[in-house]
Design an enzyme around this catalytic site. Structure first.
Site: not given
Ligand code: 1WB
Ligand code: MN
Length: 342
Positions: A179, A302
């Protein structure tokens, strides 16, 4: 609630109060990290950084989040400790908080085993201790894979110092999700203005750079079975795949890059999967599926950085076959992250 497809969202952020408190201390200490504006905004609401109202969403897992999942027919969140994870702390603090976060994550999952799965966090600052925690997280806590927030102290996974971590992930047969976080010290200069330092642009540059360093550096010759997941529609790496591959072979030919067994194109197809997090663009989805195959694209929201309803609407309306949609919505997540099929 049962929709046409099981919906497993694969890049869903959470935090715990102890990590939030430690990040508040980071926010108040002097420093020059590109993560600081965001850390100040989220964990300390310091004037001048805007108060980013994400903390409640990160800390609340079983309340508002679960309710919203119910309302939208989102079956499962694959949870991960939000960026920058434990990677801004000293090694001892980082190891301690990683263990605590993984324990809490396992507890939440045990209370809602059909609604949550989770990626274990670890401290790359201490690679050998990290590898031990990775083992514990899979073997004892039964977590589903790993999360790392790109660079650690501006160093990347092509550096052999991190090999214990990659070795552990490969041996455990669990994917590492890379990430983004703020760009490394060497990268951040021109990315600091106009709000470009985070999700708008720098995040993709940071993780894309990390992925290309790993491929061009030969990491996947040493760890051929290592699986890496990158979000935000592949951080555009697969858009450039042809050119990266062409130019890397030229660099190899003139001795500017190590000789590798496979091409960049081959590494990307063999060792990477991507998620749709934060990119609700049907054309980008269609390209991704055509380029790397429907088996390698996973759906993500997200949360809480991106609203959930449009992410669901985007995938429901996506102009792809039902067979492909089932793969993107849940089948690939089940395979890559070892989530029990229904
Ligand atoms: C934002 C997005 C902030 C992400 C984050 O903090 C993460 C943002 C850790 O939009 O401000 C993300 O993961 O996309
Ligand atoms: Mn994210």
């Amino acid at each position: 609630m049962a929709g046409k497809f099981r919906k497993i969202a694969t890049e869903e952020a959470f935090s715990i109060p102890e990590v939030a408190k430690a990040l508040q201390q980071v926010a108040r200490a002097p420093g020059d990290s590109a993560d600081l504006p965001l850390v100040k905004g989220i964990y300390d609401a310091q004037p001048g950084y805007g108060s980013m109202k994400f903390l409640d969403g990160l800390l609340d897992i079983e309340g508002r989040r679960l309710k919203e999942m119910d309302e939208l027919g989102v079956d499962m969140h694959l949870l991960s400790l939000t960026a920058p994870g434990v990677q801004m702390f000293d090694a001892d603090t980082a190891c301690e908080l990683a263990t605590l976060a993984n324990d809490r994550l396992a507890e939440v999952i045990s209370r809602h085993p059909t609604r949550f799965a989770g990626l274990a966090t670890f401290a790359p600052q201490a690679p050998k201790r990290a590898a031990k925690e990775m083992e514990r997280a899979i073997q004892k806590l039964k977590l589903n894979g790993f999360i790392v927030n790109s660079h650690t102290n501006s160093e990347y996974f092509d550096d052999p110092k991190f090999w214990p971590v990659l070795e552990a992930a490969e041996a455990l047969d669990r994917c590492i999700y890379i990430h983004p976080r703020g760009p490394s010290d060497g990268l951040k200069g021109p990315l600091r203005d106009y709000g470009m330092d985070s999700a708008m642009w720098a995040y993709g540059v940071e993780v894309g750079t990390h992925a290309v360093r790993m491929m061009a550096g030969g990491v996947f010759d040493r760890f051929p079975k290592l699986k890496i997941c990158i979000g935000h529609m592949g951080e555009a790496v697969h858009f450039w795949l042809w050119r990266i591959t062409f130019m890397n072979s030229r660099s190899q030919a003139i001795g500017r890059a190590p000789k590798t067994r496979l091409t960049i194109d081959e590494y990307f197809r063999r060792n990477f999967v991507i998620t749709t997090s934060g990119v609700e663009d049907p054309l980008a989805l269609e390209y991704s599926i055509k380029k790397i195959g429907a088996d390698n694209v996973l759906w993500a929201i997200d949360y809480p950085y991106q609203p959930s309803a449009p992410a669901v609407a985007f995938m429901d309306a996506a102009p792809i076959s039902d067979a492909d949609k089932a793969k993107v919505y849940h089948r690939n997540a089940e395979r890559i992250f070892h989530i029990k099929p229904e």
